[in-house]
Design an enzyme around this catalytic site. Sequence first.
Site, short mmCIF file in Angstrom:
data_model
loop_
_atom_site.label_atom_id
_atom_site.label_comp_id
_atom_site.label_asym_id
_atom_site.label_seq_id
_atom_site.Cartn_x
_atom_site.Cartn_y
_atom_site.Cartn_z
N GLY A 1 -28.99 -14.10 18.77
CA GLY A 1 -28.81 -13.84 19.97
C GLY A 1 -27.54 -13.64 20.80
O GLY A 1 -26.54 -14.23 20.15
N CYS A 2 -27.21 -12.89 21.79
CA CYS A 2 -25.87 -12.31 22.01
C CYS A 2 -25.38 -13.62 22.95
O CYS A 2 -24.15 -14.06 22.63
CB CYS A 2 -26.10 -11.39 23.04
SG CYS A 2 -27.29 -11.46 24.32
#
Length: 343
Positions: free
Chosen positions: A158-159
């Site tokens: 995920g970012c």
Amino acid sequence: MSDVSSQPLDGDPAARVLVAGASGFTGALAAQIVWNHPQLELVAATSRSDAGKRLEEIYPRYKVPIELTELDLENLPDVEAAIVAYPHGAAAPTDAALRAQDILVVDLSADFRLRDREVYERWYGEHGAPDLFGTGVYGLSEIYRDELREAKLVATPGCYPTASVLALAPLAEEGLLSEVFVAAMQGTSGYGRSSDDLVHFSNMTENAFPYKTEGHRHRPEIEQELAALGSPAPVTLVPHLLPLDQGELATCFAELTEPVSKDAAQALYRERYANEPFVRVLSGPPNLRALRDTNECHVYVTIDEHGRALAFGAIDNIWKGASGQGVQNLNLMLGLDETEGLK
């Protein structure tokens, strides 16, 4: 479909690639990176809602003249690899069908990032391919590069975990993290292609606000990776939306297990990231404009007067936080230089 020979290929491609879910922000960018990649051939880009349109009609700035089609898992084009840009839950069964046909898969969703099944179900619900759970390699190349070279299924991080873990990894690897607090700020592209009023222009312009303050799905991912590095520290994550299109900044406050000087911390970071092609250790705090539309992560660390570490990680959330990192992973899976086709 467009003339694929117009792609800037350097000889025969290393792999023919399918991008599934190419009408979303991350899927469209993944298609654009593959289209411009010197050693990957973009054979197909799929979308259920926008099938029949050319990708460049939806995203003119990407200039990808390929027609979107619906994904038919029973009649796939001849491909060796796929990038799956579906939401969590929808990605896993597609990944399973692709792997059953011996296609390398880079998943941009959360479906294979977590290693604990109960933790996954708590945050995301029932898993869409339980037989494959736990088989994906976590796609943070700065930590799992060797594993990625042998991987068949990759879970692109995920970012928020990408920015946070890279900001904290050198301290975590030394077992120095006792407790971590992350204030993570992101542009609205991280919220996805949505009609939600939360990211409507009238709400976002000249505005910024926290969301999911009682718990964000990326928190257990950050805790998982910090523990794997040697620091099983509890993490508090508070995300914020900014009036930006792209960009993400993770400001991490860490209580340490033992005193560390500023000079020692900064030397640790310079040494750890000296040979990383996409991580730049700065001499001061990062800013988002400096890395927009790149696969870079900019980090900076200092120690405050109370002895806490302040670590900063900045990325473009749909490049290093999703699509760019996905192609970086695919390069490694194919035995290519991981920087190919990226900037």
